[in-house]
Design an enzyme around this catalytic site. Sequence first.
Site, mmCIF file in Angstrom:
data_model
loop_
_atom_site.group_PDB
_atom_site.id
_atom_site.type_symbol
_atom_site.label_atom_id
_atom_site.label_comp_id
_atom_site.label_asym_id
_atom_site.label_seq_id
_atom_site.Cartn_x
_atom_site.Cartn_y
_atom_site.Cartn_z
ATOM 1 N N SER A 1 1.082 -1.200 0.096
ATOM 2 C CA SER A 1 0.124 -0.429 0.231
ATOM 3 C C SER A 1 0.819 0.873 -0.054
ATOM 4 O O SER A 1 1.571 1.131 -1.100
ATOM 5 C CB SER A 1 -1.369 -0.297 0.892
ATOM 6 N N ASP B 1 -9.025 -5.280 -5.642
ATOM 7 C CA ASP B 1 -9.137 -4.295 -5.015
ATOM 8 C C ASP B 1 -9.417 -3.105 -5.370
ATOM 9 O O ASP B 1 -9.121 -2.249 -6.200
ATOM 10 C CB ASP B 1 -7.543 -4.311 -4.839
ATOM 11 N N HIS C 1 -7.708 -4.820 -0.790
ATOM 12 C CA HIS C 1 -7.234 -4.533 -0.934
ATOM 13 C C HIS C 1 -6.038 -4.664 0.548
ATOM 14 O O HIS C 1 -4.644 -4.816 0.361
ATOM 15 C CB HIS C 1 -7.035 -2.963 -0.233
#
Length: 345
Positions: free
Chosen positions: A148, A290, A320
């Site tokens: 991320s 995602d 995610h």
Amino acid sequence: MSLVNTAPHPDSVEPSCSEPHAGRAAPSAQRGEIAVALPMRHAGVRQVVLRYELQGQGDGPVVFIAGGISAHRHASASATFPESGWANALVAAGRALDPAVVRVLAFDYVGADGRLDAPIDTADQADAIALLLDALEIERLQAFVGYSYGSMVGLQFAARHPGRLQRLVAVSGVHRPHPYASAWRALQRRAVALGQMQCADVPGLALARQFAMLSYRTPEEFGERFDAAPEIVNGRVRCAAEDYLDAAGAQYVARTPVTAFLRLSESIDLHRLDPASVPVPVTVVAVEGDRLVPLSDSVSLVEGLAGRGQLRVLRSPYGHDAFLKETDRIDLILAAVLRGQGTAA
């Protein structure tokens, strides 16, 4: 970039009591703080403190690991620091990131303590990591594993300090934020602002975190976990997922300053990078479903790397958050990368 204090001050250095490999010295873990003067892209030179944790053998190769904006220097439990870390299932005995084989380095993001109320760029985080490596006398990383926000920082590090990195693993993070994801984060920051207007900073931050949880996960997971009829509580309808969201909000506000959330959330949206500027091999890991980092953006990143990138795609109901949930599958990818088999030559 300049170093104010090049001597790291470890909080604790102790050997681990575990013996994951017979005949091998037990891994050690240490924490420390380093004061530096950090030239920032949007805020000038600022005095900041870099807080790190280094776990593993003293002469082993170093892998830097960085997660989302709520991640921190404590990646996994050790005998020295036994509390569970944010990547506890990945940094463990028998894994690719086994501290008996590699040294695992992580730090608290610049701004994570809430004391820096200024725009923070992912390039600032990358430069801070370079300063940390200088202070720890680490010339080069075997790998940078980013998830991320950590992937964004890793891409910046690879572009700005390529001589200090052999390879990068970028999971659920690419060269630019998707406009849909930026809109989600903008609403989260507005929730905090509304709370501040009512002198209710904590409820505002908790609500922002609850919004974020919806973007991290998938409708499929919620359908499986919370497919129960709503209840009427004190005359109000309460959905099955609300207990989960309330717990997520409460847990987050207990450890996160409001300013830290706002500035690091903004930092994601400030992130921009030309993939062509990244000269090191990159393994890009994308997750179908995602909602924040669409597969098409990961494909664009790999295409922009012009032969230096390889794409791996996971199918997961966790969206995610797959990096933190699909640990066995992520570990296989990391094992291949650390053997030199998972990236372009």
